[in-house]
Design a protein around this motif. Structure first.
Motif, PDB file in Angstrom:
ATOM      1  N   GLN A 103       0.849  -1.246  -0.044  1.00  0.00           N
ATOM      2  CA  GLN A 103       0.136   0.104   0.014  1.00  0.00           C
ATOM      3  C   GLN A 103       0.848   1.452   0.080  1.00  0.00           C
ATOM      4  O   GLN A 103       1.709   1.375   0.865  1.00  0.00           O
ATOM      5  CB  GLN A 103      -0.864   0.053   1.336  1.00  0.00           C
ATOM      6  CG  GLN A 103      -1.940   1.241   0.918  1.00  0.00           C
ATOM      7  CD  GLN A 103      -2.345   1.834   2.172  1.00  0.00           C
ATOM      8  OE1 GLN A 103      -1.502   2.342   3.016  1.00  0.00           O
ATOM      9  NE2 GLN A 103      -3.730   2.009   2.279  1.00  0.00           N
ATOM     10  N   GLN A 105       0.221   5.594  -0.146  1.00  0.00           N
ATOM     11  CA  GLN A 105      -0.491   6.466  -0.363  1.00  0.00           C
ATOM     12  C   GLN A 105       0.050   7.672  -1.090  1.00  0.00           C
ATOM     13  O   GLN A 105       1.122   8.091  -0.841  1.00  0.00           O
ATOM     14  CB  GLN A 105      -1.164   7.020   1.143  1.00  0.00           C
ATOM     15  CG  GLN A 105      -1.622   5.896   1.858  1.00  0.00           C
ATOM     16  CD  GLN A 105      -2.425   6.189   3.087  1.00  0.00           C
ATOM     17  OE1 GLN A 105      -2.835   7.476   3.206  1.00  0.00           O
ATOM     18  NE2 GLN A 105      -2.162   5.605   4.168  1.00  0.00           N
ATOM     19  N   GLN A 113      -4.967   9.368  -3.240  1.00  0.00           N
ATOM     20  CA  GLN A 113      -4.993   7.966  -3.770  1.00  0.00           C
ATOM     21  C   GLN A 113      -4.378   7.018  -3.225  1.00  0.00           C
ATOM     22  O   GLN A 113      -3.343   7.332  -2.437  1.00  0.00           O
ATOM     23  CB  GLN A 113      -4.522   8.171  -5.223  1.00  0.00           C
ATOM     24  CG  GLN A 113      -5.331   9.173  -6.264  1.00  0.00           C
ATOM     25  CD  GLN A 113      -4.742   9.231  -7.616  1.00  0.00           C
ATOM     26  OE1 GLN A 113      -3.343   9.131  -7.575  1.00  0.00           O
ATOM     27  NE2 GLN A 113      -5.514   9.294  -8.544  1.00  0.00           N
ATOM     28  N   VAL A 114      -4.699   5.761  -3.412  1.00  0.00           N
ATOM     29  CA  VAL A 114      -3.905   4.621  -2.724  1.00  0.00           C
ATOM     30  C   VAL A 114      -3.926   3.656  -3.571  1.00  0.00           C
ATOM     31  O   VAL A 114      -4.855   3.240  -4.365  1.00  0.00           O
ATOM     32  CB  VAL A 114      -4.849   4.203  -1.364  1.00  0.00           C
ATOM     33  CG1 VAL A 114      -4.663   5.422  -0.220  1.00  0.00           C
ATOM     34  CG2 VAL A 114      -6.171   3.752  -1.414  1.00  0.00           C
ATOM     35  N   CYS A 116      -4.158   0.462  -2.608  1.00  0.00           N
ATOM     36  CA  CYS A 116      -5.042  -0.564  -1.951  1.00  0.00           C
ATOM     37  C   CYS A 116      -5.533  -0.024  -0.702  1.00  0.00           C
ATOM     38  O   CYS A 116      -5.076   0.787  -0.201  1.00  0.00           O
ATOM     39  CB  CYS A 116      -4.531  -2.008  -1.742  1.00  0.00           C
ATOM     40  SG  CYS A 116      -2.991  -2.031  -0.584  1.00  0.00           S
ATOM     41  N   MET A 117      -6.740  -0.398  -0.364  1.00  0.00           N
ATOM     42  CA  MET A 117      -7.357   0.028   0.790  1.00  0.00           C
ATOM     43  C   MET A 117      -7.068  -1.001   2.084  1.00  0.00           C
ATOM     44  O   MET A 117      -7.091  -2.040   1.826  1.00  0.00           O
ATOM     45  CB  MET A 117      -8.919   0.213   0.502  1.00  0.00           C
ATOM     46  CG  MET A 117      -9.681   0.920   1.826  1.00  0.00           C
ATOM     47  SD  MET A 117      -9.115   2.577   2.196  1.00  0.00           S
ATOM     48  CE  MET A 117      -9.753   3.618   0.681  1.00  0.00           C
ATOM     49  N   THR A 118      -6.837  -0.335   3.228  1.00  0.00           N
ATOM     50  CA  THR A 118      -7.006  -0.902   4.360  1.00  0.00           C
ATOM     51  C   THR A 118      -7.830  -0.511   5.384  1.00  0.00           C
ATOM     52  O   THR A 118      -8.227   0.650   5.344  1.00  0.00           O
ATOM     53  CB  THR A 118      -5.280  -0.994   5.136  1.00  0.00           C
ATOM     54  OG1 THR A 118      -5.280   0.477   5.539  1.00  0.00           O
ATOM     55  CG2 THR A 118      -4.276  -1.379   4.139  1.00  0.00           C
ATOM     56  N   THR A 121      -6.667   2.701   6.964  1.00  0.00           N
ATOM     57  CA  THR A 121      -6.869   3.952   5.934  1.00  0.00           C
ATOM     58  C   THR A 121      -8.014   4.307   6.122  1.00  0.00           C
ATOM     59  O   THR A 121      -8.455   5.478   5.946  1.00  0.00           O
ATOM     60  CB  THR A 121      -6.040   3.520   4.614  1.00  0.00           C
ATOM     61  OG1 THR A 121      -4.843   3.087   4.752  1.00  0.00           O
ATOM     62  CG2 THR A 121      -6.306   4.666   3.571  1.00  0.00           C
ATOM     63  N   MET A 122      -9.238   3.587   5.912  1.00  0.00           N
ATOM     64  CA  MET A 122     -10.354   3.821   5.669  1.00  0.00           C
ATOM     65  C   MET A 122     -11.097   4.421   7.252  1.00  0.00           C
ATOM     66  O   MET A 122     -11.718   5.287   7.186  1.00  0.00           O
ATOM     67  CB  MET A 122     -11.315   2.555   5.698  1.00  0.00           C
ATOM     68  CG  MET A 122     -12.801   2.810   5.589  1.00  0.00           C
ATOM     69  SD  MET A 122     -13.394   4.038   4.375  1.00  0.00           S
ATOM     70  CE  MET A 122     -12.976   3.075   2.792  1.00  0.00           C
ATOM     71  N   ALA A 125      -9.625   7.809   6.794  1.00  0.00           N
ATOM     72  CA  ALA A 125     -10.553   8.602   5.994  1.00  0.00           C
ATOM     73  C   ALA A 125     -11.986   9.059   6.611  1.00  0.00           C
ATOM     74  O   ALA A 125     -12.247  10.101   6.346  1.00  0.00           O
ATOM     75  CB  ALA A 125     -10.940   7.973   4.703  1.00  0.00           C
ATOM     76  N   ILE A 131     -12.840  10.125   1.358  1.00  0.00           N
ATOM     77  CA  ILE A 131     -12.460   8.732   1.030  1.00  0.00           C
ATOM     78  C   ILE A 131     -11.559   8.716  -0.024  1.00  0.00           C
ATOM     79  O   ILE A 131     -11.678   9.283  -1.221  1.00  0.00           O
ATOM     80  CB  ILE A 131     -13.627   8.058   0.648  1.00  0.00           C
ATOM     81  CG1 ILE A 131     -14.814   7.855   1.690  1.00  0.00           C
ATOM     82  CG2 ILE A 131     -13.120   6.170   0.427  1.00  0.00           C
ATOM     83  CD1 ILE A 131     -14.122   7.476   3.163  1.00  0.00           C
ATOM     84  N   VAL A 134      -8.933   4.443  -4.693  1.00  0.00           N
ATOM     85  CA  VAL A 134      -8.269   3.429  -4.923  1.00  0.00           C
ATOM     86  C   VAL A 134      -7.801   3.345  -6.456  1.00  0.00           C
ATOM     87  O   VAL A 134      -8.693   3.249  -7.362  1.00  0.00           O
ATOM     88  CB  VAL A 134      -9.040   1.939  -4.416  1.00  0.00           C
ATOM     89  CG1 VAL A 134      -8.001   0.570  -4.605  1.00  0.00           C
ATOM     90  CG2 VAL A 134      -9.356   2.262  -3.016  1.00  0.00           C
TER      91      VAL A 134
END
Length: 268
Positions: A103, A105, A113-114, A116-118, A121-122, A125, A131, A134
């Motif tokens: 991942q 950011q 932007q990321v 991938c989301m974790t 991170t969410m 956010a 948000i 991705v």
């Protein structure tokens, strides 16, 4: 008293642990500004991270964002300086993270932007109220013009190892436990403060810096007066000229401004 430039780290310093700012701190900042002093937030935060502060982010004269890489004048929302990471470095780092499933950011202005989301991170956010998008390929970023910076958290060690081995044009620094900010090699909080002071005609003798964490050590060490708040890490306190009695949750900045206006930090 000559005009002072008071540079304040944000997280763990000028704001409480819940991202709010104490009323006494806000009053003290407003009073110091009314007397002609320059108040600055100097932080590893990006533009999007400042949203957690709401209107309070505009209570100072300048923001030094991206660990000092971006100088932003609050009164008219003008960017005075912005050090970007060169495109070929952005391309190589982003591609590596995609290839290795790491991942990363990606930040530029209010764009977040990321790769991938974790869950971590969410959760952040939701606190920010934005948000991140991705992305699944390099082509979804604006890397061709350079980028302001990157951050890594859950996979920070893998990202850091690649930077150490292959990308001398950038470096990283711990901004909080389990998190690294990534920026161009010339960028630092202290370098940003020096640029702003020169722009404003502020003498080195009139620069006061305040922080609490590893990424604040340089600016505390090189300022005319470097201050650590009471909750600072031990290495930060060791470099400071003064340690506050109050911590970030109890208006340490108000204490500093009172002492500054009482001439306790004057250097002639």
């Amino acid at each position: 008293m000559s005009r002072k430039l008071l540079a304040l780290d944000l997280d763990g310093t000028a704001v409480c642990d819940d991202y709010s700012m104490g009323e006494e701190t806000k009053k003290a900042i407003a009073y110091a500004r009314s007397l002609g002093h320059i108040l600055v937030f100097v932080t590893g935060r990006r533009d999007v991270d400042m949203l957690t502060m709401g209107r309070d982010q505009w209570c100072v004269d300048y923001h030094l964002l991206n660990t000092g890489g971006k100088i932003f004048r609050c009164r008219d929302k003008v960017v005075l300086y912005n050090e970007l990471i060169e495109p070929k470095v952005c391309k190589r780092l982003i591609n590596h993270c995609f290839q290795q499933g790491l991942q990363l950011q990606i930040y530029s202005g209010l764009t977040w932007q990321v790769t991938c989301m974790t869950e971590q991170t969410m959760e952040y956010a939701k606190a920010v109220g934005v948000i991140p998008k991705v992305i699944h390929s390099l082509e979804e970023t604006d890397w061709q013009n350079g980028l302001e910076g990157f951050m890594a958290s859950s996979d920070w060690d893998g990202v850091a190892k690649f930077i150490d081995a292959h990308l001398p044009q950038i470096y990283y620094i711990n901004s909080e436990p389990g998190c690294i900010d990534i920026m161009a090699s010339r960028v630092s909080k202290w370098n940003g403060i020096v640029k702003l002071a020169k722009h404003l005609g502020i003498r080195h003798e009139d620069i006061i810096t305040v922080g609490n964490y590893y990424n604040d050590i340089e600016m505390i060490q090189y300022a005319a007066v470097g201050i650590a708040v009471a909750n600072s890490l031990k290495p930060v306190k060791e470099k400071a000229n003064y340690i506050t009695q109050k911590d970030n949750n109890h208006d340490a900045v108000a204490e500093i401004i009172f002492r500054m206006l009482n001439h306790e930090f004057d250097i002639e």
